[in-house]
Design a protein around this motif. Structure first.
Motif, PDB file in Angstrom:
ATOM      1  N   PRO A  85      13.782  -5.977  -9.291  1.00 32.55           N
ATOM      2  CA  PRO A  85      12.519  -6.357  -8.664  1.00 32.55           C
ATOM      3  C   PRO A  85      11.407  -5.346  -8.936  1.00 32.55           C
ATOM      4  N   PHE A  86      11.593  -4.478  -9.936  1.00 31.01           N
ATOM      5  CA  PHE A  86      10.742  -3.306 -10.116  1.00 31.01           C
ATOM      6  C   PHE A  86       9.651  -3.498 -11.161  1.00 31.01           C
ATOM      7  N   SER A  87       8.611  -2.706 -10.987  1.00 28.68           N
ATOM      8  CA  SER A  87       7.676  -2.361 -12.053  1.00 28.68           C
ATOM      9  C   SER A  87       7.645  -0.836 -12.131  1.00 28.68           C
ATOM     10  N   LEU A  88       7.460  -0.297 -13.329  1.00 24.34           N
ATOM     11  CA  LEU A  88       7.267   1.146 -13.463  1.00 24.34           C
ATOM     12  C   LEU A  88       5.781   1.403 -13.257  1.00 24.34           C
ATOM     13  N   ILE A  89       5.471   2.001 -12.115  1.00 22.57           N
ATOM     14  CA  ILE A  89       4.081   2.204 -11.686  1.00 22.57           C
ATOM     15  C   ILE A  89       3.690   3.658 -11.918  1.00 22.57           C
ATOM     16  N   ALA A  90       2.494   3.859 -12.477  1.00 20.31           N
ATOM     17  CA  ALA A  90       1.984   5.205 -12.737  1.00 20.31           C
ATOM     18  C   ALA A  90       0.625   5.387 -12.077  1.00 20.31           C
ATOM     19  N   ARG A  91       0.221   6.624 -12.009  1.00 22.34           N
ATOM     20  CA  ARG A  91      -1.094   6.924 -11.445  1.00 22.34           C
ATOM     21  C   ARG A  91      -2.185   6.226 -12.276  1.00 22.34           C
ATOM     22  N   PRO A  92      -3.345   5.937 -11.666  1.00 25.51           N
ATOM     23  CA  PRO A  92      -4.350   5.094 -12.324  1.00 25.51           C
ATOM     24  C   PRO A  92      -4.799   5.570 -13.700  1.00 25.51           C
ATOM     25  N   GLU A  93      -4.817   6.882 -13.912  1.00 27.88           N
ATOM     26  CA  GLU A  93      -5.311   7.399 -15.191  1.00 27.88           C
ATOM     27  C   GLU A  93      -4.289   7.243 -16.320  1.00 27.88           C
ATOM     28  N   ILE A  94      -3.048   6.915 -15.996  1.00 28.77           N
ATOM     29  CA  ILE A  94      -2.009   6.723 -17.005  1.00 28.77           C
ATOM     30  C   ILE A  94      -1.930   5.226 -17.306  1.00 28.77           C
ATOM     31  N   ARG A  95      -2.276   4.840 -18.509  1.00 29.44           N
ATOM     32  CA  ARG A  95      -2.427   3.419 -18.828  1.00 29.44           C
ATOM     33  C   ARG A  95      -1.222   2.799 -19.519  1.00 29.44           C
ATOM     34  N   ASP A  96      -0.347   3.628 -20.131  1.00 26.56           N
ATOM     35  CA  ASP A  96       0.817   3.072 -20.810  1.00 26.56           C
ATOM     36  C   ASP A  96       1.910   4.127 -20.858  1.00 26.56           C
ATOM     37  N   VAL A  97       3.055   3.777 -21.432  1.00 23.20           N
ATOM     38  CA  VAL A  97       4.208   4.674 -21.429  1.00 23.20           C
ATOM     39  C   VAL A  97       3.908   5.985 -22.152  1.00 23.20           C
ATOM     40  N   SER A  98       3.107   5.950 -23.207  1.00 25.67           N
ATOM     41  CA  SER A  98       2.818   7.186 -23.940  1.00 25.67           C
ATOM     42  C   SER A  98       2.151   8.223 -23.040  1.00 25.67           C
ATOM     43  N   LEU A 100       3.051   9.051 -20.206  1.00 26.99           N
ATOM     44  CA  LEU A 100       4.048   9.729 -19.369  1.00 26.99           C
ATOM     45  C   LEU A 100       4.610  10.987 -20.026  1.00 26.99           C
ATOM     46  N   ARG A 101       4.234  11.238 -21.273  1.00 23.27           N
ATOM     47  CA  ARG A 101       4.714  12.453 -21.947  1.00 23.27           C
ATOM     48  C   ARG A 101       4.243  13.684 -21.174  1.00 23.27           C
ATOM     49  N   GLY A 102       5.191  14.544 -20.832  1.00 21.12           N
ATOM     50  CA  GLY A 102       4.881  15.756 -20.086  1.00 21.12           C
ATOM     51  C   GLY A 102       4.690  15.542 -18.593  1.00 21.12           C
ATOM     52  N   LYS A 103       4.943  14.336 -18.111  1.00 27.00           N
ATOM     53  CA  LYS A 103       4.708  14.016 -16.710  1.00 27.00           C
ATOM     54  C   LYS A 103       6.008  14.049 -15.903  1.00 27.00           C
ATOM     55  N   VAL A 104       5.866  13.904 -14.587  1.00 22.33           N
ATOM     56  CA  VAL A 104       6.998  13.909 -13.652  1.00 22.33           C
ATOM     57  C   VAL A 104       7.191  12.502 -13.115  1.00 22.33           C
ATOM     58  N   TYR A 129      14.618  12.091 -22.472  1.00 16.54           N
ATOM     59  CA  TYR A 129      14.789  13.066 -21.374  1.00 16.54           C
ATOM     60  C   TYR A 129      15.808  14.121 -21.812  1.00 16.54           C
ATOM     61  N   PRO A 130      15.524  15.403 -21.546  1.00 11.25           N
ATOM     62  CA  PRO A 130      14.434  15.961 -20.744  1.00 11.25           C
ATOM     63  C   PRO A 130      13.259  16.488 -21.562  1.00 11.25           C
ATOM     64  N   GLY A 131      13.295  16.277 -22.863  1.00 10.32           N
ATOM     65  CA  GLY A 131      12.263  16.885 -23.703  1.00 10.32           C
ATOM     66  C   GLY A 131      10.873  16.354 -23.476  1.00 10.32           C
ATOM     67  N   ASP A 132      10.736  15.049 -23.216  1.00 12.40           N
ATOM     68  CA  ASP A 132       9.402  14.440 -23.162  1.00 12.40           C
ATOM     69  C   ASP A 132       8.839  14.266 -21.758  1.00 12.40           C
ATOM     70  N   TYR A 133       9.683  14.340 -20.753  1.00 12.62           N
ATOM     71  CA  TYR A 133       9.210  14.159 -19.368  1.00 12.62           C
ATOM     72  C   TYR A 133      10.237  14.750 -18.416  1.00 12.62           C
ATOM     73  N   ALA A 134       9.848  14.916 -17.167  1.00 19.03           N
ATOM     74  CA  ALA A 134      10.740  15.450 -16.144  1.00 19.03           C
ATOM     75  C   ALA A 134      11.088  14.353 -15.140  1.00 19.03           C
ATOM     76  N   SER A 150       0.076  10.801  -3.371  1.00 19.40           N
ATOM     77  CA  SER A 150      -0.353  12.191  -3.166  1.00 19.40           C
ATOM     78  C   SER A 150      -0.526  12.952  -4.468  1.00 19.40           C
ATOM     79  N   GLY A 151       0.011  12.410  -5.573  1.00 17.40           N
ATOM     80  CA  GLY A 151      -0.043  13.103  -6.853  1.00 17.40           C
ATOM     81  C   GLY A 151       1.127  14.027  -7.099  1.00 17.40           C
ATOM     82  N   ALA A 152       2.113  14.039  -6.211  1.00 15.61           N
ATOM     83  CA  ALA A 152       3.280  14.900  -6.387  1.00 15.61           C
ATOM     84  C   ALA A 152       4.171  14.418  -7.520  1.00 15.61           C
ATOM     85  N   ILE A 153       4.130  13.129  -7.813  1.00  8.05           N
ATOM     86  CA  ILE A 153       4.780  12.578  -9.004  1.00  8.05           C
ATOM     87  C   ILE A 153       3.748  11.746  -9.748  1.00  8.05           C
ATOM     88  N   ASP A 154       4.026  11.494 -11.020  1.00  8.85           N
ATOM     89  CA  ASP A 154       3.076  10.748 -11.843  1.00  8.85           C
ATOM     90  C   ASP A 154       3.446   9.279 -12.007  1.00  8.85           C
TER      91      ASP A 154
END
Length: 302
Positions: A85-98, A100-104, A129-134, A150-154
């Motif tokens: 039932p999921f979507s992979l949701i990111a903070r508004p400034e992240i527009r696609d999977v690329s 997420l590089r370097g993100k949490v 993982y773990p080279g491209d993201y945490a 809160s911005g604690a995760i991306d």
């Protein structure tokens, strides 16, 4: 009345069939009083089932696979979230999977559950993982949503109804897992096989109520939404949308059963991600014991 203790994760919509059985008096009609414990950690639910502090649980299905690989006794006796039932949701400034590089990315646990799925999805899109993201273990969906705001995760997997809440708040959908994995047994109704064998009649009574609760969920959206609002605290408009998603996609099983295809998909993802050198079983049905559910169905139809 026979008392049972049931464990589940947080105030997730996943728990709705058991909440419906409780609110509609279906457990009481079977002579059962069911104490429902909610825990914020997915690992805590499985630990309590494994050590006998609870009788049944809605738990991460991968935990059953890993437990059995380690010589344990956990088994699946019913379904729960049989499709994602999921979507992979990111903070508004992240527009696609690329992005997420370097993100949490927040996950329920580093040992099982959403972490396996995230690694699978991102590997298919060129991030490893773990080279491209945490990955950060932050708990279930509600906790991930709070930390995402809160911005604690991306980023993190968000399930209905909170995926719609996040989208309306301006957050980005960067991946739809259902496009990659149409069948995936994320959570299931789990027990210790030894407890089940010793309490077969009681388990069958529980499953009678469980089956009836799934039928009520599908035929009565008003009751489903009312109970979900009481238990989750989410606005009814979002819960009505979640009910539509769950029924359209058959995320909860109509018959209360686990899905062989969905458990098999989980096993294959887990085998790719987890180091399981002593794998005992590769067939999904080896982890599912349907005897008790079949007995419940037979007694309901007689």
């Amino acid at each position: 009345m026979t008392g049972l203790t049931f464990a589940a994760v947080s105030r997730n919509y996943f728990n709705l069939p058991v909440w419906i059985a409780q609110h509609a008096g279906l457990f009481a009609e079977e002579g059962l009083t069911v104490a429902i414990e909610l825990h914020e950690g997915v690992d805590a639910v499985t630990e309590r089932l494994r050590d006998g502090r609870v009788d049944l649980a809605y738990g991460i299905t991968e935990h059953v696979v890993l437990d059995r690989e380690a010589g344990g006794h956990l088994t699946i006796v019913g379904g729960n979230v049989n499709k994602l039932p999921f979507s992979l949701i990111a903070r508004p400034e992240i527009r696609d999977v690329s992005g997420l590089r370097g993100k949490v990315i927040g996950v329920s646990s580093l040992e099982a559950g959403s972490s396996s799925l995230v690694m699978k999805l991102l590997a298919a899109r060129g991030l490893t993982y773990p080279g491209d993201y945490a990955l950060r273990a932050v708990g279930p969906i509600l906790a991930r949503w709070e930390l995402l705001q809160s911005g604690a995760i991306d980023a993190g997997l968000q399930g209905a109804p909170l995926d719609a809440v996040a989208i309306d708040a301006g957050f980005s959908v960067v991946c739809d897992p259902r496009a990659d994995v149409p069948d995936f047994q994320f959570t299931s109704l789990n027990v210790d096989a030894r407890w089940a064998a010793e309490n077969a009649a009681i388990l069958t009574r529980f499953l009678r109520a469980f089956v009836r609760a799934h039928a009520l969920f599908y035929r009565d959206p008003d009751t489903a939404t009312r109970v979900a609002a009481i238990e989750t605290g989410v606005a009814p408009a979002y819960l009505a949308r979640a009910w539509q998603t769950y029924t359209d996609e058959a995320i909860f099983p109509r018959d209360g059963d686990a899905s062989t295809a969905a458990v098999q998909a989980l096993i294959e993802v887990s085998a790719l991600i987890r180091a399981l050198p002593n794998r005992r079983h590769s067939e999904a049905d080896r982890y599912i014991d349907r005897r008790y559910l079949r007995a419940a169905h037979r007694s309901l139809s007689s």
